[in-house]
Design an enzyme around this catalytic site. Structure first.
Site, PDB file in Angstrom:
ATOM      1  N   HIS A 114      11.297  13.727  15.596  1.00 45.35           N
ATOM      2  CA  HIS A 114      10.143  13.578  16.488  1.00 45.35           C
ATOM      3  C   HIS A 114       9.072  14.625  16.203  1.00 45.35           C
ATOM      4  CE1 HIS A 114       7.976  12.586  20.145  1.00 45.35           C
ATOM      5  NE2 HIS A 114       7.963  13.866  20.455  1.00 45.35           N
ATOM      6  N   HIS A 170       6.025   6.992  23.922  1.00 44.61           N
ATOM      7  CA  HIS A 170       7.004   7.598  24.825  1.00 44.61           C
ATOM      8  C   HIS A 170       8.086   6.561  25.092  1.00 44.61           C
ATOM      9  CE1 HIS A 170       7.119  11.351  27.489  1.00 44.61           C
ATOM     10  NE2 HIS A 170       6.976  11.702  26.250  1.00 44.61           N
ATOM     11  N   ASP A 197      -3.118  16.544  24.735  1.00 40.89           N
ATOM     12  CA  ASP A 197      -3.526  16.629  23.330  1.00 40.89           C
ATOM     13  C   ASP A 197      -5.047  16.557  23.219  1.00 40.89           C
ATOM     14  OD1 ASP A 197      -1.256  16.981  21.801  1.00 40.89           O
ATOM     15  OD2 ASP A 197      -0.773  14.856  21.723  1.00 40.89           O
ATOM     16  N   ASN A 253       1.096   8.915  15.345  1.00 39.46           N
ATOM     17  CA  ASN A 253       2.437   9.254  15.784  1.00 39.46           C
ATOM     18  C   ASN A 253       3.418   8.277  15.157  1.00 39.46           C
ATOM     19  OD1 ASN A 253       4.239   8.300  18.612  1.00 39.46           O
ATOM     20  ND2 ASN A 253       4.545  10.309  17.720  1.00 39.46           N
TER      21      ASN A 253
END
Lengths: 762, 223
Positions: A66, A117, A139, A561
């Site tokens: 992660h 998430h 962020d 991500n």
């Protein structure tokens, strides 16, 4: 003795750097913390001794998939080969920062990023989704920007599966509860149902923020003697995953050992933190800043220090705690929400503290920037961490995982939708239209989206169910941004390269449909296990697809991500590379809405329809079928279409424009009729079925006043876009009249469209 | 004319309320929850949001903010005060308005475009409307269900103190479809929907909210 009195952990069992230098052979639970044997050896190599338990905790979490992107890094690096420029100029910050920052003109910049998430949201849907919003918002704040909107692409298992009934309402209440309280309009996203997401729902969250160029902040601890300040919420025992292993296996088990590993969000604390940060920025008292998200203080301290030019000392026992029994390892790992870390010049510290006081935000000086090279963390005066910060934050292991094209793909691609039975009569066509309209992926999503505040801050110009969300950035000029997030996982399953390009192209098209110029991309790459060569091949293909697509469009990837391990047993989710495209519009007053609002408009289809039904919504609804190859990706055609849509919006040509994607022309027409209740009369080619249900890319349906038809024709000719007159809007038509199809009244369309979600979720 | 907009920690629509004041033609003044005075403003708006996180009960903590020590007597003395959504909750908690706001009957937050009927066009904040006028405004709340005992409801109806009623469906289970009420003097008005999101073409469902902000200007000039 009273066993119930909670006591702070003693220093007796503390694992210090001094002790680590002496008992080199102490057994450490590196495997239970998710490290491989060679990774543990690598840590010993870096430190030239065994790590302390605190160091082990830091490395294990920072070197996790992660945080370290160890399986994806070799592929993600290819994004860096793209020109780091948008159509409006150089990026102000790129990949590697908390979020990319792009210039949108007039002295304004925008930062945006999308993250996953997923796993927390399956375990605890409400808090998992809520803290997903909280993390992505921080962020954006960490770049010096004011967050201005959020979006949420969501994917769930089968709509009628009992687990979906548990997960979906929780995720929606978490997103609404947190985002609404934060005061951020939620302007769009997606909701997709597919059994492949049954045990692995995808909860992605995007935030966009705006800032003046001069307000850009970067995460770096520079300037010897500058203070390192932790501010925001107190640190608790939430969000500690692997570290409970350390707490229970290495140490006496006197304290609470099993901590919840899903963080708990407090949106009020974050709202206050946002306003406090903006006041701190405005006062110019922040030198460097970093949010605390995944990996908590481990991440913030090591990343700030490694981005700076010196070392850093931290006194960990100064961290304000919600739970006095937390061990230092746990304090380092805690992912407690609503915390930030700033680097502040000593001379500005009083000013800094005055602002945090005004907002009742707790701020504590933990340490300072040094002229050394190491990050040194002490607890009760003992050194428990002494590491080169880069080795923690950036020099994690990098894997070249094996990849192989899955064997099932040939059979899957050979199984085309061409062989499926098609509706042949006008009555059957009508039935199929209504079935697609009411299907879970197409139906009205307002049961979900009405739980999100789309109006707060007063700058929302378009929001769901429009093709893209549009928010104003500058009230004086009307300068604004458009955003869309898209992915058709069914296409990506059939061909991950083409599927990723479809996701990019659809998002790009949606943004252009509003009249905005697409300028940048953020991506959230949701995949199965990287240890499966088939999944790794899908991932690599998707990355290549995105890169080649971005190169053709002339837009960079500014960040994103990766979410791996979205699989149950041997079964992975469909590859789901969600692409978020950001566009800029000089004046939001000129944006094009998705649905027509007037009678007497001429309707045109832009772009060409091919017999492309593989992976289509029709094939799913009518036959539960997935097979074949996705529609052709034609990036030149997408660019040309976008030029027509953008130039037309500037010239005031369009009354509405709607992209054609899932469900094809059929769905675009039905949605457009339903939005304002104004009907339409439609006439198509001889093959009405293909015209309606094919999902060919690079298409849109537009409405223009009769006086603008020539202007549209001329734009299409200039850009080489095919244009076909397909009908007119009319308030005298009840619903939709399509030549060759039995009539669809507004009441029939409306009941098919709106009934689906309330029937399941109440 | 100066119109104050109070920011409590957790207020969200303060920014929008100040913009609406500007669009209405007055000068917006930002008031802080910890302010010891009202800075000489001619009227006050308590905006929407989640003051102090609404963790105890919506509006329950804001009632004790220092600025309320000055605002409550000023409102009782005739200062025009408008409470929107969370502001309405604060006015009820402060007993400037009767009744209470509880969780929506469907137990979900709802954001929608809502029709209202103007039931009283004689308050400081509604004089630019017509009695019976239908207006379209943004509505967004989780604890928006207006409740009061029967006697209070009868009194509100009898004294024409129901200022707004929901049309075309009750979005939150409010008793008798009440969307907003006024005090007996007509200077204090509270409503659940959000007129401040409906003052500018292209942003929000209509322009119908603007009349709230021009009404108060009108009533101040005529006062």
């Amino acid at each position: 003795m009273n066993d119930n009195i909670i006591q702070a952990p003693s220093t007796e069992s503390l694992d210090t750097v001094a002790r680590a230098g002496q008992d080199a052979d102490a057994v450490q639970p590196w495997a239970a913390l998710g490290l491989k044997e060679d990774e543990y050896a690598q840590i010993r190599e870096i430190l030239r001794r065994r790590p302390t338990s605190a160091e082990l905790a830091m490395y294990s979490v920072m070197w996790s998939e992660h945080c370290s992107y160890k399986s994806s890094k070799v592929h993600l690096r290819r994004f860096g080969d793209l020109p780091q420029e948008t159509p409006l100029g150089k990026q102000l910050a790129g990949i590697g920062e908390n979020a990319g920052v792009v210039d949108i003109g007039q002295g304004w910049a925008v930062t945006f990023k999308i993250e996953s998430h997923n796993h927390p949201s399956y375990i605890e849907p409400h808090q998992g989704a809520a803290t997903g919003i909280g993390g992505i918002v921080r962020d954006i704040m960490a770049m010096g920007a004011r967050p201005i909107a959020v979006m949420d692409p969501l994917r769930f298992g089968a709509i009628d599966h009992p687990d979906t009934l548990r997960v979906l309402p929780g995720v929606v209440s978490g997103i609404g509860g947190y985002g609404n309280c934060l005061g951020l309009p939620n302007i769009g996203g997606e909701v997709v149902f597919d059994p492949c997401y049954q045990g692995n729902p995808l909860v992605n969250a995007l935030c966009v923020g705006a800032l003046r160029h001069e307000d850009l902040h970067l995460a770096a601890a520079t300037g010897v003697g500058n203070k390192v300040v932790l501010f925001g919420a107190k640190t608790g025992g939430d969000g500690i995953g692997g570290v409970s292993v350390l707490a229970s296996e290495t140490f006496d088990s006197a304290g609470p050992t099993k901590r919840p590993s899903v963080q708990v969000g407090d949106p009020f604390a974050e709202k206050v933190l946002i306003e406090c940060c903006l006041d701190l920025y405005a006062a110019g008292v922040v030198d460097g800043i970093q949010d605390l998200g995944g990996a908590g203080l481990s991440c913030a301290t090591s990343e700030l220090a490694s981005a700076g030019d010196g070392g850093m000392t931290i006194e960990l026992d100064r961290v304000p705690l919600r739970d006095a029994t937390l061990r230092p390892e746990e304090i380092l790992m805690s992912e407690s929400q609503e915390r930030m870390m700033a680097v502040v010049e000593p001379a500005r510290l009083d000013e800094f503290m005055a602002i945090t006081d005004r907002w009742d935000v707790e701020a504590t000086v933990l340490g300072e920037v040094t002229d050394g090279t190491h990050l040194i963390i002490t607890w009760r005066g003992e050194v428990i961490v002494d590491v080169p910060p880069r080795s923690v934050a950036h020099d994690g292991p990098v894997y070249e995982r094996p990849l192989a094209r899955p064997e099932y793909l040939d059979a899957l691609q050979a199984d085309s939708a061409a062989s499926l039975l098609r509706p042949s009569t006008s009555g059957e066509l009508r039935e199929h239209l209504l079935a697609v309209l009411g299907s879970p992926n197409i139906c009205d999503k307002s049961w979900i989206t009405d739980q999100y505040d789309r109006y707060v801050r007063g700058n929302t110009s378009l929001a769901m169910p429009d093709d893209a969300g549009v928010v104003r950035v500058d009230e004086s000029t009307g300068l604004g941004v458009a955003l869309s997030t898209d992915c058709n996982g069914r296409f990506a399953q059939l061909d991950p390269y083409a599927g990723a390009q479809h996701a990019l192209a659809e998002s790009y098209r949606n943004v252009a449909t509003t009249g905005a110029l697409p300028i940048a991309v953020s991506d959230c790459l949701n995949f199965g296990s990287p240890e499966d060569p088939g999944v790794m091949w899908q991932f690599s293909q998707a990355v290549d697809g995105i890169i080649d697509g971005c190169r053709a469009f002339g837009i960079p990837v500014t960040g994103g991500n990766v979410s791996f391990y979205n699989q149950t047993g041997e079964t992975a989710i469909h590859p789901t590379p969600v692409l978020a495209v950001l566009g800029v519009i000089d004046d939001v007053a000129r944006r094009t809405p998705s649905a027509w609002a007037a009678s007497g408009l001429y309707l045109f289809q832009l772009g060409a329809t091919r017999e492309e039904l593989d992976g289509s919504e029709w094939s799913l609804v009518a036959h539960r079928h997935l097979g074949g190859v996705p529609p052709v990706v034609d990036l030149d055609a997408e660019r040309a279409l976008a030029s027509v849509l953008i130039d037309g919006a500037r010239g005031g040509v369009f009354a509405s424009a709607h992209d054609l994607s899932q469900g094809g022309l059929a769905v675009a027409l039905m949605e457009s009729v339903l939005r304002h209740g104004i009907g339409a009369q439609i006439s198509l080619s001889d093959d009405v079925f293909v015209d309606l249900f094919a999902e060919s890319a690079a298409r849109a349906v537009v409405a223009v006043t009769p006086g603008q038809a020539d202007a549209l024709a001329s734009l299409c000719e200039t850009h080489g876009v095919e244009m076909a007159a397909i009908g007119v809007t009319s308030d005298e038509v009840d619903g939709l009249i399509i030549e060759g199809v039995d009539d669809l009244s507004l009441a029939d369309l409306s009941s098919a469209y709106t009934a689906t979600l309330p029937a399941i979720f109440g | 004319m100066k119109i104050g907009v109070v920011t409590f920690p957790g207020s969200l629509d303060d920014h929008d309320a100040r913009r609406a004041v500007r669009f209405g033609g007055a000068e917006p003044v930002a008031l802080w929850h910890a302010d010891a005075d009202l800075h000489g403003v001619d009227a006050v708006i308590l905006p929407g949001g989640f003051s102090y996180g609404d963790y105890l009960r919506a509006g329950a903590i804001a009632r004790f903010a220092p600025v309320m020590d000055k605002l409550v007597p000023a409102a009782q003395g005739g200062l025009p005060v408008l409470g929107i959504c969370n502001g309405f909750q604060v006015l009820c908690e402060s007993h400037l308005l009767p009744g209470a706001l509880i969780r929506n009957d469907h137990r979900k937050f709802v954001c929608t475009d809502q029709w209202l009927r103007v039931e009283n066009a004689e308050t400081a904040w509604t004089s630019e409307f017509e009695h019976g006028q239908k207006i379209l405004v943004a509505l967004k709340n989780g604890e928006g269900s207006y409740v009061a005992d029967e006697a209070t409801l009868d009194q509100l109806e009898g004294e024409r103190r129901v200022a707004f009623r929901y049309l075309g469906g009750n979005p939150n289970g409010s008793y008798r479809g009440i969307a907003g009420v006024t005090n007996d003097r007509g200077n204090v008005v509270g409503l659940m929907p959000h007129p401040e999101h409906c003052v500018e073409p292209g942003f929000g469902p209509s322009n119908d909210g603007l009349a709230f902000f021009t009404s108060v200007l009108h009533s101040l000039v005529n006062a």
